[in-house]
Design a protein around this motif. Sequence first.
Motif, PDB file in Angstrom:
ATOM      1  N   UNK A  94      45.536  11.318  46.311  1.00 23.74           N
ATOM      2  CA  UNK A  94      44.719  11.167  45.333  1.00 23.74           C
ATOM      3  C   UNK A  94      45.526  10.638  44.066  1.00 23.74           C
ATOM      4  N   UNK A  95      45.633   9.312  44.049  1.00 27.53           N
ATOM      5  CA  UNK A  95      46.875   8.897  43.232  1.00 27.53           C
ATOM      6  C   UNK A  95      46.807   9.132  41.715  1.00 27.53           C
ATOM      7  N   UNK A  96      45.644   9.431  41.215  1.00 30.78           N
ATOM      8  CA  UNK A  96      45.305   9.550  39.723  1.00 30.78           C
ATOM      9  C   UNK A  96      45.331  11.077  39.549  1.00 30.78           C
ATOM     10  N   UNK A  97      45.443  11.900  40.503  1.00 33.26           N
ATOM     11  CA  UNK A  97      45.139  13.426  40.133  1.00 33.26           C
ATOM     12  C   UNK A  97      46.696  13.996  40.173  1.00 33.26           C
ATOM     13  N   UNK A  98      47.177  14.004  38.790  1.00 38.72           N
ATOM     14  CA  UNK A  98      48.637  14.579  38.736  1.00 38.72           C
ATOM     15  C   UNK A  98      48.778  16.118  38.947  1.00 38.72           C
ATOM     16  N   UNK A  99      47.941  16.859  38.115  1.00 34.32           N
ATOM     17  CA  UNK A  99      48.056  18.238  38.127  1.00 34.32           C
ATOM     18  C   UNK A  99      46.513  19.005  37.777  1.00 34.32           C
ATOM     19  N   UNK A 100      46.685  20.261  37.916  1.00 32.65           N
ATOM     20  CA  UNK A 100      45.389  20.923  37.387  1.00 32.65           C
ATOM     21  C   UNK A 100      43.923  20.572  38.462  1.00 32.65           C
ATOM     22  N   UNK A 101      43.022  20.763  37.859  1.00 33.16           N
ATOM     23  CA  UNK A 101      41.758  20.380  38.702  1.00 33.16           C
ATOM     24  C   UNK A 101      41.176  19.022  38.761  1.00 33.16           C
ATOM     25  N   UNK A 102      40.775  18.559  40.019  1.00 31.45           N
ATOM     26  CA  UNK A 102      40.129  17.440  40.010  1.00 31.45           C
ATOM     27  C   UNK A 102      38.986  17.068  39.142  1.00 31.45           C
ATOM     28  N   UNK A 103      38.861  15.460  38.490  1.00 31.34           N
ATOM     29  CA  UNK A 103      37.964  15.465  37.800  1.00 31.34           C
ATOM     30  C   UNK A 103      37.133  14.159  38.544  1.00 31.34           C
ATOM     31  N   UNK A 104      36.144  13.691  38.079  1.00 31.84           N
ATOM     32  CA  UNK A 104      35.292  12.529  38.602  1.00 31.84           C
ATOM     33  C   UNK A 104      36.419  11.414  38.265  1.00 31.84           C
ATOM     34  N   UNK A 105      36.855  11.346  37.235  1.00 35.97           N
ATOM     35  CA  UNK A 105      37.881  10.176  36.975  1.00 35.97           C
ATOM     36  C   UNK A 105      39.063  10.266  37.465  1.00 35.97           C
ATOM     37  N   UNK A 106      39.721  11.266  37.991  1.00 35.57           N
ATOM     38  CA  UNK A 106      40.982  11.263  38.561  1.00 35.57           C
ATOM     39  C   UNK A 106      40.767  11.262  40.119  1.00 35.57           C
ATOM     40  N   UNK A 107      39.775  11.509  40.550  1.00 38.26           N
ATOM     41  CA  UNK A 107      39.430  11.666  42.006  1.00 38.26           C
ATOM     42  C   UNK A 107      39.194  10.255  42.629  1.00 38.26           C
ATOM     43  N   UNK A 108      38.901   9.324  42.058  1.00 38.31           N
ATOM     44  CA  UNK A 108      38.294   8.128  42.491  1.00 38.31           C
ATOM     45  C   UNK A 108      39.109   7.330  43.589  1.00 38.31           C
ATOM     46  N   UNK A 109      40.368   7.038  43.156  1.00 42.44           N
ATOM     47  CA  UNK A 109      41.327   6.229  43.989  1.00 42.44           C
ATOM     48  C   UNK A 109      41.902   7.190  45.177  1.00 42.44           C
ATOM     49  N   UNK A 110      41.627   7.059  46.259  1.00 42.63           N
ATOM     50  CA  UNK A 110      42.297   7.875  47.223  1.00 42.63           C
ATOM     51  C   UNK A 110      42.813   6.771  48.315  1.00 42.63           C
ATOM     52  N   UNK A 111      44.162   6.781  48.370  1.00 44.71           N
ATOM     53  CA  UNK A 111      44.900   6.056  49.644  1.00 44.71           C
ATOM     54  C   UNK A 111      44.249   5.992  50.879  1.00 44.71           C
ATOM     55  N   UNK A 112      43.844   4.880  51.415  1.00 43.30           N
ATOM     56  CA  UNK A 112      43.565   4.628  52.721  1.00 43.30           C
ATOM     57  C   UNK A 112      41.900   4.996  52.814  1.00 43.30           C
ATOM     58  N   UNK A 113      41.270   5.063  51.850  1.00 42.22           N
ATOM     59  CA  UNK A 113      40.056   5.693  51.711  1.00 42.22           C
ATOM     60  C   UNK A 113      39.238   4.762  50.810  1.00 42.22           C
ATOM     61  N   UNK A 114      39.579   4.799  49.505  1.00 36.96           N
ATOM     62  CA  UNK A 114      38.875   3.883  48.309  1.00 36.96           C
ATOM     63  C   UNK A 114      39.847   2.857  47.781  1.00 36.96           C
ATOM     64  N   UNK A 115      41.221   2.894  48.344  1.00 34.75           N
ATOM     65  CA  UNK A 115      42.189   1.850  47.906  1.00 34.75           C
ATOM     66  C   UNK A 115      42.931   1.551  49.003  1.00 34.75           C
ATOM     67  N   UNK A 116      43.785   0.454  49.253  1.00 31.99           N
ATOM     68  CA  UNK A 116      44.479   0.210  50.431  1.00 31.99           C
ATOM     69  C   UNK A 116      45.578   1.466  50.685  1.00 31.99           C
ATOM     70  N   UNK A 117      45.718   1.557  51.937  1.00 31.85           N
ATOM     71  CA  UNK A 117      46.724   2.778  52.704  1.00 31.85           C
ATOM     72  C   UNK A 117      47.787   2.275  52.870  1.00 31.85           C
ATOM     73  N   UNK A 118      48.425   3.014  54.064  1.00 29.21           N
ATOM     74  CA  UNK A 118      49.687   3.154  54.552  1.00 29.21           C
ATOM     75  C   UNK A 118      49.928   2.112  55.963  1.00 29.21           C
TER      76      UNK A 118
END
Length: 340
Positions: A94-118
Motif C-alpha cells: 500500500x504505497x502511500x501508507x508510510x506509518x501509523x494507522x491506515x486511512x481512506x486517503x493513504x489506503x487507495x493505491x495498492x500494487x497489483x490491485x488498484x495500480x500496476x503491480x509486479x
Amino acid sequence: MEQGAMRAFRLISGEIWQLSLGDLPTPRPAADEVLIRLRAAGLNYLDLMVARGRLGDTTPPSFVPGTDGAGEIVEIGERVSGWAIGDRVISGSIVDWSAGLPTEANGRRIRGVTMPGSLADYAVVPASALVRIPDGMPYTQAVTLPIAATTAWNAIVKGRVGPASTVALLGTGGVSLFALQFAKAAGARVILSSSSDEKLERARQLGADVMINYRTQPAWDEVVLEATDGSGADLIVETVGGGTFARSINAAKIGGTVYVVGFIGGMEVTMPVLPVMVKTLNILGSQTGSTSDLTSAAKAVYQTRIKPVIDRVFPFEAAADAYAYLASGAHFGKVVVEFE
C-alpha cells in the motif's frame, strides 16, 4: 519487443481468469518516484482475489497484476533523495501508507490491485514506499516480505508474543509459516493445524511444537485447549475465516488476541458474542502493514536469520502456472515468479 516497451502480463479477471503476456510502454518515474527493474514477483491469496474479479479494477490498459515485487532501481525522479541507481529494493504494497494507522486517503493505491503491480519488467513506485533488501538476501526471498512477512510480523507484535506465549496457526501458507518462524524466534510455543500430515511434519521441522490434522481432528480448538491445560492460546492467527472463526474464539485465552488476516474459508463469519465479552478478547483486523512495518519485518528476518519458506519458483513466462498452483492449495509457504 518494441523500443520503449516492456514485457508485461495482462489479466482478464473472472472465476476462470486469463493471464496473457504482451508488451506495454515502459513507465517513467515522476519527480517523487523511482523506476524499478523487477527481478522477482511474489504471489498471495490477494492476487487470486484480484484474478477472480473480487477486488481491484483490472480494466485499465496499463494495469499489471502481481502484488509483491523485488528488483533494483534503474531511474530516479528529480526530487528523490536517499536512493541510488542499483539499490536493491522492495516496496510496501500500500504505497502511500508510510506509518501509523491506515486511512481512506493513504489506503487507495495498492500494487497489483488498484495500480500496476509486479508481473512486468519494470514498475514505478513512490520513493517513500521503498525498503532496502537486506544484504545477501536473494530477490526470490526478499519478494516474500511485503505482504506475508509484514502481516505475520504485525500479528506477533500486536499479539504481544514472547517466551511465555502460545501461538495457534491455521494452515501452512506464507503468513502462517512466517508467523511460526517469528514466534519461535520470540521463544513462544506454537500450535499449528493443517489437513496434510506431510505439511505438519515439515512444520515440525521448522519448530512447531504441537501439530493438529484438522481432517482427522476437526475440533482443533478443543485440541488447542487440551494442549494448553484449558487456558487457550495467547494469539490465534486467523487466516481462514468462514466456519473456523467460532473455533478461534473458543481456542483463545482470556485476554488473548484473534488476529484476522484472511478469508480463504469465506468472507462471512458466525461467532458467539458472549465468549468474546467474557474472555475480553482482542479481535484485530489486518490490512497487511505500512512501509514502516515492512521495514521492521525485513529487519527482524535479517537479524533472526529467518529463511523465508518458498515452495516453488516459476519462471516469468510461466506466471499463469504459478497462479494455478497457488489456487490449488498444494503449496507449503510462498509461490514466487523469478525473472531471468
